[in-house]
Motif scaffolding. Structure first.
Motif, PDB file in Angstrom:
ATOM      1  N   THR B 127      -3.404   1.042   3.270  1.00  0.00           N
ATOM      2  CA  THR B 127      -4.065  -0.243   3.027  1.00  0.00           C
ATOM      3  C   THR B 127      -3.090  -1.320   2.551  1.00  0.00           C
ATOM      4  O   THR B 127      -3.494  -2.438   2.294  1.00  0.00           O
ATOM      5  N   THR B 128      -1.809  -0.975   2.427  1.00  0.00           N
ATOM      6  CA  THR B 128      -0.829  -1.972   1.971  1.00  0.00           C
ATOM      7  C   THR B 128      -0.040  -2.516   3.176  1.00  0.00           C
ATOM      8  O   THR B 128      -0.316  -2.170   4.317  1.00  0.00           O
ATOM      9  N   SER B 129       0.938  -3.355   2.877  1.00  0.00           N
ATOM     10  CA  SER B 129       1.684  -3.980   3.973  1.00  0.00           C
ATOM     11  C   SER B 129       3.190  -3.897   3.723  1.00  0.00           C
ATOM     12  O   SER B 129       3.629  -3.619   2.604  1.00  0.00           O
ATOM     13  N   GLN B 136       4.360 -10.532   6.747  1.00  0.00           N
ATOM     14  CA  GLN B 136       3.870  -9.259   6.210  1.00  0.00           C
ATOM     15  C   GLN B 136       3.021  -8.580   7.269  1.00  0.00           C
ATOM     16  O   GLN B 136       2.149  -9.206   7.880  1.00  0.00           O
ATOM     17  N   SER B 138       0.597  -5.226   8.091  1.00  0.00           N
ATOM     18  CA  SER B 138      -0.127  -4.137   7.434  1.00  0.00           C
ATOM     19  C   SER B 138       0.345  -2.789   7.992  1.00  0.00           C
ATOM     20  O   SER B 138       0.750  -2.688   9.153  1.00  0.00           O
ATOM     21  N   VAL B 140      -1.421  -0.295   8.649  1.00  0.00           N
ATOM     22  CA  VAL B 140      -2.306   0.161   9.715  1.00  0.00           C
ATOM     23  C   VAL B 140      -1.762  -0.302  11.063  1.00  0.00           C
ATOM     24  O   VAL B 140      -1.761   0.446  12.048  1.00  0.00           O
ATOM     25  N   GLN B 141      -1.277  -1.549  11.090  1.00  0.00           N
ATOM     26  CA  GLN B 141      -0.700  -2.065  12.342  1.00  0.00           C
ATOM     27  C   GLN B 141       0.577  -1.317  12.702  1.00  0.00           C
ATOM     28  O   GLN B 141       0.814  -1.001  13.870  1.00  0.00           O
TER      29      GLN B 141
END
Lengths: 410, 295
Positions: B127-129, B136, B138, B140-141
C-alpha cells in the motif's frame, strides 16, 4: 444510494423510456380491468390486504443494496402479520419481482405488479430505475417508493406519487460541506462520475455548499464506474496548487477502495469525505488505508439500543447479522408504511398516497421520518461517521436547514 | 518530465493487464473461433479464491499461486462442461453459451457468496509507494508492471520454444492443418483453455490487488476491454493482443491525463471513437489476417 452500470447508461435509458411508454399503455388497460376490483374494495377502516409490489434488483449491480433492503422489509412484514397486521387488521402481502438492476426491466416488472392491483410499489435503491418504474405508478395513481435512491429528483422527473426512503443527495452534501468548513478545510477537490445521478451531482452539491461556506473547490475530477485505475487522477491531485486539504467523492464499491488505495499509496494524506455508498464492511476492511475517512449515512450500524433489537430479530430470521445499514432502512420503510396505513385506515392506493405525502414523524430505528414538504425525499437525520480503528465512530447527527441546502437539479 | 514518467508507468501498468487479458481471449479464439465472454468471471473467481486463501491464513504469494492455478483449472472445467458439448455448433451458439456461462457464474457469485463486494486484504507493504525522480509510484503498480512483463516474457518463450506453444500458434494460422498434423483437437482446446485460464488468473490477481476488492460483477469491464484490445490487435493474433493492450492503455491514459476537465465525461466515448478510427484503417485489426479472395 444510486448505482448505474456505466457506458450503457444512455442507450439503456432511451430503451427504457421507449418501453415505459409501451408499458404505460398496457398497464392503463390493466387498470380498467382492475376498476371492478377497486369498486369492490373494502371501505375505510375495514380489514384488507395491503399488496406491496417490489420491483428491486435481486440480481445485477443493485443487488448489493436492494437485497438487504428487502430482507429488512420482509422481517418487518413477518412481524406485523404475526401480530394480526397493521392496527390488527391490515395484513401485508409482498410480491417480489427481480428487475435485474436494469432500467427497462424495472419498468416491465413494475407494469406486471401494477396489473396485479398492488397498493404500493417499492423500487430499487437508485433514482434511474425508480423514475422508470415510478412513471408507471404515477399514471396508475399508485405510490412508488425507492428503497434508498438519494438523488432528489424522483418527483421532478416522475411525478408527485414517487418518493424515496432516502435523504436527498443535496442534503447529505450540505452536511459534508459544513463538516469540512468546521474542520477548517479551505481547499477541496471533488471527484465524480457522469455514470449516474448520484455520482454526478453529489460533488456539484458539495462544491456549491462548500463555496457558500467560504471554501474553494480547487479541482474537480471525473472517473468512469469500474475503471481499472485511478493513478492518473491521483497524479492530477498531486499536481494541484494549492494542494487540496480535503477530497470529496461519492465513489463507492468497487471504485472507492481502488481510489483510496491509489491515493494513500501515492502518499497523499488529505482528508477524504465520502457518502452513504461506502457504509459497508468492504470500506472497514481497508484497515489503515480507510482510517479517518468520514461519510454520511442514515445511522450507525451497531448492535446496541433499539438497533440491538433489530440485530436480534434479523439474526433469528436470517442466521446472520446485518452487514449494512440498508437492512435497517428496509425495515424502516416497513415502519413508514405501517404509520401510513394506520393513518389511512385503508389499503386503497389513493388513500395511501395522501397519507404518505403528508406523513410526519414516523418512528424509525435511526430516528423520526417525515415526508411532508420533502419533495418526495424522506426528511430524516443524517449521521456523520468517521472510521477509527476500522470501526464506525459517530461524529454526530444532523438535519440541515432546508433553506441552506443546494437546490435539487435534474 | 515527471508527467511523462507517470504517463509511461500508468500505460505499462494498465497495458500489461489488458495484454494478458486479451491474450487469454486470443488463445481460445485461435483454436475454437470463440470469444469467451465468461473470461471475466474467471478473473472474478480468481479474486474470490485469493480472498479465501488470505482469510484462511495462507501467505500472500501462496494465495496468489493457488488462485491462479484454480483459475486455470476452472477454465478447463468450463470448456469440458459448457463448450465441448457445442464445439461443432455455429459461432453464434458458442457465443451465446459463453454469455450464459458468464451470467450463471455472476448469479452464483451473488447468491452463493454475496452481492456486495469483498475487500482483499493485501500486505501492508503493497500500500506504499516508491520514488523515481520527483514521481511517486505505488508498489501495486510496480508489482503490476513486473508481473505483467514477466508473464509476457514467459509467454513469448512458451510460444517460441514449446510444443504446445507451436501448436497454438499454428492453430491460430490454420486449425484444420494442425489436426492433420496429428495433434488431437480435444487436447489442444483443453490446453488452450488452461492457458487462457492461467492468464485470466494472473490478470485477475493484478486487477483485484489494484482495486482492493472483488465483487460478482467485476469481470464485465475487463472482458469488454480485452475484447476491444483483441479486435484492435486483430482477432486471433497473439502479437496483436499484446500490442492492442498497450495501444488501448495508451489512448485511455492519454485522454485521462490531458483531456480538458469539461470534456472529461466524454472520455470513454472519445476512446471508442479513436478505436473505430483505428479499425477504419485496419479493418481486421492491426495484426489481423487479411481476408483472402480467390478469383
Amino acid at each position: 444510494m444510486n448505482r448505474k452500470t456505466g457506458p450503457l447508461k444512455v442507450s439503456k435509458t432511451i430503451a427504457g423510456l421507449s418501453v415505459i411508454m409501451l408499458l404505460a399503455a398496457c398497464s392503463s388497460g390493466a387498470s380498467d380491468a382492475g376498476s371492478t376490483e377497486e369498486a369492490a374494495a373494502p371501505a375505510a377502516g375495514e380489514a384488507c390486504i395491503v399488496k406491496v409490489g417490489v420491483a428491486g434488483g435481486q440480481t445485477g449491480g443493485l443487488a448489493y443494496a436492494d437485497v438487504p433492503h428487502l430482507e429488512g422489509f420482509e422481517l418487518w412484514a413477518e412481524q406485523v402479520n404475526a401480530n394480526g397486521g397493521i392496527d390488527g387488521k391490515f395484513t401485508i402481502e409482498t410480491i417480489v419481482k427481480d428487475s435485474r438492476s436494469d432500467i427497462t426491466q424495472s419498468a416491465t416488472v413494475a407494469a406486471e405488479l401494477l396489473a396485479q392491483g398492488i397498493s404500493i410499489l417499492i423500487t430499487s435503491a437508485d433514482a434511474d430505475p425508480t423514475i422508470a418504474a415510478g412513471a408507471l405508478a404515477q399514471a396508475e395513481g399508485v405510490t412508488a417508493v425507492s428503497w434508498f435512491g438519494s438523488a432528489p429528483i424522483v418527483q421532478l422527473a416522475a411525478g408527485d406519487h414517487v418518493f424515496s426512503n432516502a435523504f436527498g443527495d443535496n442534503t447529505q452534501a450540505k452536511v459534508l460541506a459544513d463538516h469540512a468548513t468546521e474542520m477548517g478545510y479551505q481547499n477541496a477537490y471533488t471527484l465524480g462520475s457522469p455514470d449516474s445521478s448520484y455520482t454526478k451531482m453529489l460533488p456539484v452539491y458539495f462544491g456549491e455548499a462548500f463555496e457558500a461556506n467560504g471554501g474553494k473547490v480547487v479541482g474537480a475530477g471525473s472517473f468512469s464506474m469500474g475503471q481499472a485505475s485511478f493513478s492518473v487522477i491521483v497524479d492530477e491531485i498531486k499536481a494541484l496548487s494549492p494542494a487540496p486539504d480535503v477530497i470529496m467523492t461519492p465513489a463507492y464499491e468497487p471504485d472507492f477502495p481502488t481510489f483510496i488505495k491509489a491515493l494513500r499509496g501515492a502518499g497523499i494524506t488529505a482528508a477524504v469525505l465520502g457518502t452513504d455508498g461506502i457504509d459497508s464492511p468492504t470500506t472497514l476492511a481497508l484497515a489503515d488505508i480507510a482510517e479517518g475517512v468520514t461519510y454520511t449515512t442514515p445511522g450507525v450500524l451497531k448492535n446496541e439500543g433499539v438497533m440491538g433489537t433489530f440485530f436480534t430479530d434479523y439474526n433469528a430470521k436470517y442466521g446472520k447479522d446485518p452487514e449494512t445499514i440498508y437492512a435497517v432502512t428496509g425495515y424502516e420503510l416497513g415502519l413508514t408504511l405501517e404509520a401510513v396505513v394506520t393513518q389511512a385506515q385503508s389499503c386503497d392506493a389513493d388513500a395511501i398516497w395522501k397519507a404518505w405525502a403528508n406523513l410526519e414523524g414516523a418512528q424509525g430505528i435511526t430516528g423520526k421520518i417525515s415526508y411532508k414538504g420533502g419533495d418526495g425525499m424522506a426528511i430524516r437525520e443524517i449521521a456523520l461517521i468517521e472510521i477509527k480503528n476500522s470501526e464506525r465512530s459517530l461524529i454526530g447527527t444532523f438535519s440541515p436547514d432546508p433553506a441552506t441546502v443546494p437546490k435539487a437539479q435534474l | 518530465m515527471d508527467a511523462l514518467i507517470s504517463y509511461l508507468v500508468n500505460v505499462i501498468s494498465l497495458g500489461g493487464t489488458y495484454a494478458l487479458l486479451a491474450l487469454g481471449l486470443a488463445v481460445v479464439f485461435s483454436v475454437l473461433g470463440l470469444i469467451n465472454f465468461a473470461h471475466g468471471e474467471l478473473m472474478t473467481l480468481t479474486g474470490y479464491v485469493l480472498l479465501a486463501g488470505i482469510l484462511t491464513g495462507q501467505q500472500f504469494w501462496v494465495a496468489v499461486l493457488i488462485a491462479v492455478l484454480a483459475c486455470g483449472l476452472a477454465a478447463v472445467l468450463m470448456e469440458f462442461a459448457a463448450f465441448r458439448p457445442v464445439r461443432n455448433a455455429s459461432g453464434a451458439t458458442l457465443l451465446m453459451t459463453s454469455f450464459a456461462v458468464s451470467m450463471l457464474l455472476q448469479v452464483l457469485f451473488q447468491n452463493g457468496i454475496s452481492a456486495r463486494g469483498q475487500a482483499i486484504p493485501v500486505p501492508p507493504w503493497l500500500t506504499t509507494s516508491i520514488s523515481i525522480g520527483n514521481s511517486q509510484i505505488s508498489k501495486v503498480q510496480v508489482m503490476s508492471i513486473t508481473i505483467g512483463i514477466l508473464a509476457l516474457i514467459a509467454l513469448k518463450i512458451f510460444f517460441d520454444r514449446s510444443y504446445w506453444g507451436w501448436a497454438i500458434r499454428a492453430a491460430a494460422d490454420d486449425f484444420e492443418v494442425v489436426g492433420l498434423m496429428g495433434i488431437k483437437a480435444s487436447r489442444l482446446i483443453s490446453f488452450a483453455f488452461l492457458l487462457s485460464g492461467l492468464l485470466a488468473g494472473i490478470a485477475g490477481v493484478l486487477w483485484v490487488v489494484q482495486r482492493g476488492s472483488v465483487d460478482p460483477l467485476m469481470g464485465f469491464k475487463p472482458v469488454l476491454a480485452a475484447f476491444i484490445v483483441a479486435v484492435i490487435g486483430g482477432l486471433g493474433s497473439l502479437t496483436g493482443a499484446v500490442a492492442g493492450g498497450f495501444i488501448l492503455s495508451a489512448i485511455e491514459i492519454a485522454l485521462q491525463t490531458w483531456l480538458p476537465a469539461g470534456v472529461m465525461p466524454y472520455r470513454d466515448a472519445i476512446t471508442y471513437t479513436v478505436v473505430v478510427i483505428i479499425l477504419s484503417f485496419f479493418p481486421n485489426g492491426i495484426f489481423g489476417k487479411r481476408d483472402q479472395e480467390k478469383v
